[in-house]
Design a protein around this motif. Sequence first.
Motif, short mmCIF file in Angstrom:
data_model
loop_
_atom_site.label_atom_id
_atom_site.label_comp_id
_atom_site.label_asym_id
_atom_site.label_seq_id
_atom_site.Cartn_x
_atom_site.Cartn_y
_atom_site.Cartn_z
N ILE A 21 -21.31 0.94 -19.36
CA ILE A 21 -21.79 2.14 -20.07
C ILE A 21 -21.54 2.00 -21.57
O ILE A 21 -22.41 2.35 -22.38
N SER A 22 -20.39 1.47 -21.94
CA SER A 22 -20.11 1.31 -23.38
C SER A 22 -21.07 0.30 -24.01
O SER A 22 -21.47 0.47 -25.15
N ALA A 23 -21.44 -0.74 -23.27
CA ALA A 23 -22.39 -1.72 -23.80
C ALA A 23 -23.77 -1.09 -23.99
O ALA A 23 -24.44 -1.36 -24.99
N LEU A 24 -24.17 -0.25 -23.06
CA LEU A 24 -25.48 0.39 -23.17
C LEU A 24 -25.50 1.44 -24.28
O LEU A 24 -26.49 1.56 -25.00
N VAL A 25 -24.43 2.19 -24.43
CA VAL A 25 -24.41 3.29 -25.39
C VAL A 25 -24.10 2.80 -26.80
O VAL A 25 -24.75 3.21 -27.76
N GLY A 44 -23.67 -0.63 -27.88
CA GLY A 44 -24.08 -1.97 -28.27
C GLY A 44 -22.95 -2.97 -28.09
O GLY A 44 -21.89 -2.67 -27.53
N PHE A 45 -23.20 -4.19 -28.57
CA PHE A 45 -22.26 -5.28 -28.35
C PHE A 45 -20.90 -5.03 -28.99
O PHE A 45 -19.86 -5.23 -28.38
N TRP A 46 -20.87 -4.60 -30.26
CA TRP A 46 -19.59 -4.41 -30.95
C TRP A 46 -18.81 -3.25 -30.37
O TRP A 46 -17.58 -3.29 -30.30
N GLY A 47 -19.51 -2.21 -29.94
CA GLY A 47 -18.84 -1.11 -29.26
C GLY A 47 -18.24 -1.55 -27.94
O GLY A 47 -17.14 -1.15 -27.57
N PHE A 48 -18.97 -2.43 -27.23
CA PHE A 48 -18.47 -3.00 -25.99
C PHE A 48 -17.18 -3.78 -26.23
O PHE A 48 -16.20 -3.62 -25.50
N LEU A 49 -17.17 -4.62 -27.26
CA LEU A 49 -15.96 -5.38 -27.57
C LEU A 49 -14.79 -4.48 -27.96
O LEU A 49 -13.65 -4.73 -27.57
N LEU A 50 -15.08 -3.43 -28.72
CA LEU A 50 -14.02 -2.51 -29.12
C LEU A 50 -13.44 -1.79 -27.91
O LEU A 50 -12.22 -1.65 -27.79
N VAL A 51 -14.29 -1.34 -27.01
CA VAL A 51 -13.81 -0.66 -25.79
C VAL A 51 -13.00 -1.63 -24.94
O VAL A 51 -11.93 -1.28 -24.43
N ALA A 52 -13.46 -2.88 -24.80
CA ALA A 52 -12.72 -3.87 -24.02
C ALA A 52 -11.35 -4.16 -24.66
O ALA A 52 -10.35 -4.28 -23.95
#
Length: 62
Positions: free
Chosen positions: A16-20, A22-30
């Motif tokens: 969900i974080s990757a979809l909402v 994008g890539f950098w948001g996905f990395l930050l959430v991870a």
Amino acid sequence: MNATLAGVAIGAVLAISALVFGFWGFLLVALFMGIGALVGRIVSGKLDVRDLAGALSGRKTS
């Protein structure tokens, strides 16, 4: 919560974080999920910070 259910929940949050966001948001959430897991293990007593620091500095082996 068993390991399978935890894995599914983590995967869903990351997807969900990757979809909402994008890539950098996905990395930050991870990254924040990893930090949260580390802090949780320290607070619960399953991870000793002194042993971890010794292993990272090369003074001790795991």
